[in-house]
Scaffold this motif. Structure first.
Motif, PDB file in Angstrom:
ATOM      1  N   LYS A 178       0.861  -1.183   0.000  1.00 43.84           N
ATOM      2  CA  LYS A 178       0.000   0.000   0.000  1.00 43.84           C
ATOM      3  C   LYS A 178       0.901   1.238   0.000  1.00 43.84           C
ATOM      4  CE  LYS A 178      -0.653  -0.735   4.950  1.00 43.84           C
ATOM      5  NZ  LYS A 178      -1.586  -1.089   5.995  1.00 43.84           N
ATOM      6  N   MET A 179       0.354   2.345  -0.450  1.00 42.74           N
ATOM      7  CA  MET A 179       1.175   3.544  -0.618  1.00 42.74           C
ATOM      8  C   MET A 179       1.746   4.067   0.695  1.00 42.74           C
ATOM      9  SD  MET A 179       1.993   4.191  -3.563  1.00 42.74           S
ATOM     10  CE  MET A 179       2.821   5.770  -3.562  1.00 42.74           C
ATOM     11  N   GLU A 180       1.094   3.752   1.796  1.00 42.62           N
ATOM     12  CA  GLU A 180       1.610   4.200   3.104  1.00 42.62           C
ATOM     13  C   GLU A 180       3.014   3.635   3.355  1.00 42.62           C
ATOM     14  OE1 GLU A 180      -1.404   3.245   2.406  1.00 42.62           O
ATOM     15  OE2 GLU A 180      -2.890   3.837   3.907  1.00 42.62           O
ATOM     16  N   ASN A 181       3.313   2.509   2.707  1.00 45.55           N
ATOM     17  CA  ASN A 181       4.629   1.890   2.900  1.00 45.55           C
ATOM     18  C   ASN A 181       5.618   2.229   1.784  1.00 45.55           C
ATOM     19  OD1 ASN A 181       3.976   0.562   5.299  1.00 45.55           O
ATOM     20  ND2 ASN A 181       2.974  -1.100   4.182  1.00 45.55           N
ATOM     21  N   SER A 182       5.233   3.189   0.932  1.00 44.47           N
ATOM     22  CA  SER A 182       6.050   3.445  -0.265  1.00 44.47           C
ATOM     23  C   SER A 182       7.440   3.994   0.048  1.00 44.47           C
ATOM     24  CB  SER A 182       5.327   4.398  -1.220  1.00 44.47           C
ATOM     25  OG  SER A 182       5.152   5.631  -0.583  1.00 44.47           O
ATOM     26  N   ASN A 183       7.637   4.514   1.248  1.00 44.19           N
ATOM     27  CA  ASN A 183       8.985   5.027   1.570  1.00 44.19           C
ATOM     28  C   ASN A 183       9.856   3.977   2.262  1.00 44.19           C
ATOM     29  OD1 ASN A 183       7.456   4.967   3.802  1.00 44.19           O
ATOM     30  ND2 ASN A 183       8.001   6.998   4.586  1.00 44.19           N
ATOM     31  N   LYS A 184       9.335   2.768   2.396  1.00 46.57           N
ATOM     32  CA  LYS A 184      10.125   1.713   3.049  1.00 46.57           C
ATOM     33  C   LYS A 184      11.052   1.028   2.036  1.00 46.57           C
ATOM     34  CE  LYS A 184       7.210   1.205   6.935  1.00 46.57           C
ATOM     35  NZ  LYS A 184       5.986   0.616   7.448  1.00 46.57           N
ATOM     36  N   THR A 185      12.180   0.584   2.535  1.00 37.07           N
ATOM     37  CA  THR A 185      13.211   0.032   1.643  1.00 37.07           C
ATOM     38  C   THR A 185      12.697  -1.170   0.851  1.00 37.07           C
ATOM     39  OG1 THR A 185      14.737   0.663   3.389  1.00 37.07           O
ATOM     40  CG2 THR A 185      15.656  -0.611   1.582  1.00 37.07           C
ATOM     41  N   TRP A 186      12.024  -2.108   1.534  1.00 33.96           N
ATOM     42  CA  TRP A 186      11.561  -3.317   0.839  1.00 33.96           C
ATOM     43  C   TRP A 186      10.602  -2.958  -0.294  1.00 33.96           C
ATOM     44  CZ3 TRP A 186       6.367  -4.325   0.539  1.00 33.96           C
ATOM     45  CH2 TRP A 186       5.531  -3.724   1.488  1.00 33.96           C
ATOM     46  N   PHE A 187       9.756  -1.921  -0.048  1.00 35.10           N
ATOM     47  CA  PHE A 187       8.777  -1.504  -1.050  1.00 35.10           C
ATOM     48  C   PHE A 187       9.500  -0.944  -2.278  1.00 35.10           C
ATOM     49  CE2 PHE A 187       5.600   1.072  -3.078  1.00 35.10           C
ATOM     50  CZ  PHE A 187       4.389   0.490  -2.765  1.00 35.10           C
ATOM     51  N   ARG A 188      10.486  -0.093  -2.010  1.00 39.15           N
ATOM     52  CA  ARG A 188      11.250   0.537  -3.105  1.00 39.15           C
ATOM     53  C   ARG A 188      12.045  -0.511  -3.894  1.00 39.15           C
ATOM     54  NH1 ARG A 188      10.394   6.148  -4.339  1.00 39.15           N
ATOM     55  NH2 ARG A 188       9.024   6.732  -2.664  1.00 39.15           N
ATOM     56  N   LYS A 189      12.450  -1.574  -3.203  1.00 43.17           N
ATOM     57  CA  LYS A 189      13.205  -2.623  -3.909  1.00 43.17           C
ATOM     58  C   LYS A 189      12.291  -3.453  -4.810  1.00 43.17           C
ATOM     59  CE  LYS A 189      17.361  -3.140  -1.216  1.00 43.17           C
ATOM     60  NZ  LYS A 189      18.018  -3.756  -0.085  1.00 43.17           N
ATOM     61  N   PHE A 191       9.183  -2.439  -5.992  1.00 42.92           N
ATOM     62  CA  PHE A 191       8.601  -1.577  -7.039  1.00 42.92           C
ATOM     63  C   PHE A 191       9.653  -0.570  -7.489  1.00 42.92           C
ATOM     64  CE2 PHE A 191       5.153  -3.022  -4.267  1.00 42.92           C
ATOM     65  CZ  PHE A 191       4.470  -3.793  -5.186  1.00 42.92           C
ATOM     66  N   ASN A 192      10.592  -1.087  -8.224  1.00 46.20           N
ATOM     67  CA  ASN A 192      11.739  -0.301  -8.635  1.00 46.20           C
ATOM     68  C   ASN A 192      11.783  -0.226 -10.162  1.00 46.20           C
ATOM     69  OD1 ASN A 192      14.228   0.942  -8.693  1.00 46.20           O
ATOM     70  ND2 ASN A 192      15.357  -0.981  -8.529  1.00 46.20           N
ATOM     71  N   GLY A 193      12.145   0.933 -10.704  1.00 44.39           N
ATOM     72  CA  GLY A 193      12.266   1.057 -12.162  1.00 44.39           C
ATOM     73  C   GLY A 193      11.312   2.094 -12.715  1.00 44.39           C
ATOM     74  N   ASN A 194      11.543   2.426 -13.995  1.00 40.01           N
ATOM     75  CA  ASN A 194      10.782   3.507 -14.633  1.00 40.01           C
ATOM     76  C   ASN A 194       9.275   3.284 -14.589  1.00 40.01           C
ATOM     77  OD1 ASN A 194      13.122   4.761 -15.251  1.00 40.01           O
ATOM     78  ND2 ASN A 194      13.260   3.915 -17.329  1.00 40.01           N
ATOM     79  N   ASP A 197       7.771   4.707 -11.524  1.00 41.60           N
ATOM     80  CA  ASP A 197       7.941   6.139 -11.214  1.00 41.60           C
ATOM     81  C   ASP A 197       6.612   6.877 -11.232  1.00 41.60           C
ATOM     82  OD1 ASP A 197      10.578   5.760 -10.913  1.00 41.60           O
ATOM     83  OD2 ASP A 197      11.195   6.701 -12.801  1.00 41.60           O
ATOM     84  N   GLU A 198       5.803   6.500 -12.218  1.00 45.37           N
ATOM     85  CA  GLU A 198       4.477   7.129 -12.369  1.00 45.37           C
ATOM     86  C   GLU A 198       3.644   6.940 -11.092  1.00 45.37           C
ATOM     87  OE1 GLU A 198       1.604   9.185 -14.556  1.00 45.37           O
ATOM     88  OE2 GLU A 198       3.644   8.760 -15.177  1.00 45.37           O
ATOM     89  N   LEU A 199       3.796   5.763 -10.503  1.00 43.18           N
ATOM     90  CA  LEU A 199       3.055   5.443  -9.275  1.00 43.18           C
ATOM     91  C   LEU A 199       3.514   6.338  -8.117  1.00 43.18           C
ATOM     92  CD1 LEU A 199       1.293   2.708  -8.179  1.00 43.18           C
ATOM     93  CD2 LEU A 199       3.377   2.582  -6.863  1.00 43.18           C
ATOM     94  N   TYR A 200       4.836   6.471  -7.956  1.00 42.16           N
ATOM     95  CA  TYR A 200       5.346   7.318  -6.870  1.00 42.16           C
ATOM     96  C   TYR A 200       4.945   8.774  -7.082  1.00 42.16           C
ATOM     97  CZ  TYR A 200       8.158   3.279  -5.543  1.00 42.16           C
ATOM     98  OH  TYR A 200       8.549   2.022  -5.153  1.00 42.16           O
ATOM     99  N   ARG A 201       5.002   9.223  -8.339  1.00 45.87           N
ATOM    100  CA  ARG A 201       4.625  10.616  -8.623  1.00 45.87           C
ATOM    101  C   ARG A 201       3.146  10.824  -8.314  1.00 45.87           C
ATOM    102  NH1 ARG A 201       8.194  10.285 -13.102  1.00 45.87           N
ATOM    103  NH2 ARG A 201       6.510   9.861 -14.541  1.00 45.87           N
ATOM    104  N   ALA A 202       2.332   9.828  -8.678  1.00 51.60           N
ATOM    105  CA  ALA A 202       0.884   9.930  -8.404  1.00 51.60           C
ATOM    106  C   ALA A 202       0.642   9.998  -6.900  1.00 51.60           C
ATOM    107  CB  ALA A 202       0.146   8.746  -9.010  1.00 51.60           C
ATOM    108  N   GLY A 203       1.410   9.214  -6.153  1.00 49.93           N
ATOM    109  CA  GLY A 203       1.286   9.212  -4.692  1.00 49.93           C
ATOM    110  C   GLY A 203       1.644  10.569  -4.106  1.00 49.93           C
ATOM    111  N   ASP A 204       2.754  11.135  -4.585  1.00 37.73           N
ATOM    112  CA  ASP A 204       3.178  12.458  -4.106  1.00 37.73           C
ATOM    113  C   ASP A 204       2.135  13.516  -4.452  1.00 37.73           C
ATOM    114  OD1 ASP A 204       5.472  11.324  -3.189  1.00 37.73           O
ATOM    115  OD2 ASP A 204       6.717  11.925  -4.897  1.00 37.73           O
TER     116      ASP A 204
END
Lengths: 216, 167
Positions: A178-189, A191-194, A197-204
């Protein structure tokens, strides 16, 4: 510069634009018959491609299961059946997203429309959550009835531990993707790659929209 | 349909400056500007059959133009650094740009507006277009008190930027 001067500068801009803009009627007529432009649909091609791959994948699984099924390999065919089912649900979510993209009303308030767009992009995570449920079934593919009947207790225990671990992992992923965990290391590992990116930008941007709405 | 198209083009003619101003505020480069203007026009045309004539056309247009512009801007945010030649546009400037003091102020204003976040930018465009707080709240979808708070914040920001620029 005071606010009146600001507004005057802006008005100056307006009168300049009004005098100098001209509508190119021929090009406009042409534009109006064009297929709807792609800004709101920029996620569509990748979703369509994913749906196509997904459909081919489940057709291949179903074809294999239907044509080769035997009770001896019930774990293999049963697991493939569940994997196919989970993938069908994921394809359904993707198709639903495509329908929602078509239904976005751009004439609603800016915050309303932008929130819907961002939430739609974030809903891609639901597909990842759903697909995580198929993981434990992959640990059962090699089991057949002869193995179950003849295997030692140690081997059965080992299989149980492996499958249980993967069941735990898939449930944990289902709950925690879930997006609440998007800043956690395991999540970034994961969901990594171009493509993510769209997902992280949408979250921000969704956070920005909420802040803007919340008078902060 | 033909009558609709004629009427739509007439309405577009009346409100073309709104489309251009909004598009200009979300495009750093002229090359993208024409694409955005075209996209706003197409989205307006596709949404036009659902337009309810009991409501003001300009409010409807502001919503669509801002929604399209924000999405367009977000899509191009990272790509906009590269320069592309200006293609022919449906709506375009046909005279040379102003070059006096007023124009300089306008350039600065546009530069500072471009520094704002997408939503603040929408708000400042509506403020400078002298929309009422009620109209702004309807277009953006936030409360009127929120509009007042944000406008005063943005005014402070712009004042500070102009002061810094004049030093």
């Amino acid at each position: 510069m005071n606010y009146e001067e600001l507004k005057n500068a802006w008005k100056n801009n307006e009168s300049h634009i009004t005098n100098s803009l001209e509508i190119n009627s021929n090009l406009l007529q042409h534009s109006l018959v064009m297929k709807i432009s792609s800004t709101f649909e920029n996620v569509k091609p990748i979703k369509k491609f994913t749906i196509l791959i997904g459909i081919l994948w489940v057709i291949a699984i179903d074809f294999f299961v239907v044509n080769n099924y035997s009770n001896e390999f019930i774990f293999l065919y049963g697991s493939l059946g569940f994997i196919s089912l989970i993938n069908k649900i994921a394809i359904g979510i993707y198709i639903y997203q495509l329908i929602l993209i078509d239904e976005i009303d751009v004439s609603q308030s800016v915050l309303g429309a932008q929130k819907k767009l961002s939430e739609l992009k974030l809903s891609t995570l639901n597909v990842a959550k759903t697909l995580s449920l198929q993981i434990p079934f992959f640990t059962l593919l090699h089991i057949n009835m002869t193995m179950v009947e003849e295997a030692s207790m140690l081997l059965l225990m080992l299989q149980l531990i492996i499958s249980s671990s993967f069941i735990y992992l898939s449930i944990w992923l289902f709950v925690n993707i879930k997006m609440e965990n998007s800043n956690k290391t395991w999540f970034r590992k994961i969901f990594n790659g171009n493509e993510w990116d769209e997902l992280y930008r949408a979250g921000d941007f969704l956070d920005e929209l909420k802040q803007f709405d919340g008078n902060k | 349909m033909k009558t609709d198209k004629k009427k739509f083009i007439e309405l577009l003619e009346i409100h073309k400056n709104i489309i251009y101003k909004i598009a200009r505020s979300y495009c750093k480069y002229e090359s993208n500007l024409s694409d955005l203007v075209q996209e706003i026009t197409i989205q307006l045309w596709h949404a036009y059959p659902k337009y309810d004539e009991r409501f003001r056309f300009s409010t409807w247009l502001y919503r669509i133009a801002l929604n399209v512009s924000i999405s367009f801007y977000r899509k191009l945010k990272r790509k906009e650094e590269s320069f592309q030649p200006l293609p022919e546009s449906d709506i375009g400037i046909t005279e040379s740009e102003l070059s006096d003091e007023k124009s300089k102020n306008l350039d600065l204003l546009q530069k500072f507006i471009y520094e704002l976040k997408e939503l603040d930018r929408a708000l400042v465009i509506l403020y400078l277009d002298e929309k009422s707080h009620k109209d702004i709240s309807e277009i953006l979808g936030i409360t009127e008190s929120n509009v007042s708070t944000k406008i005063s914040r943005i005014k402070k920001f712009l004042k500070q930027k102009f002061t810094e620029e004049r030093r």
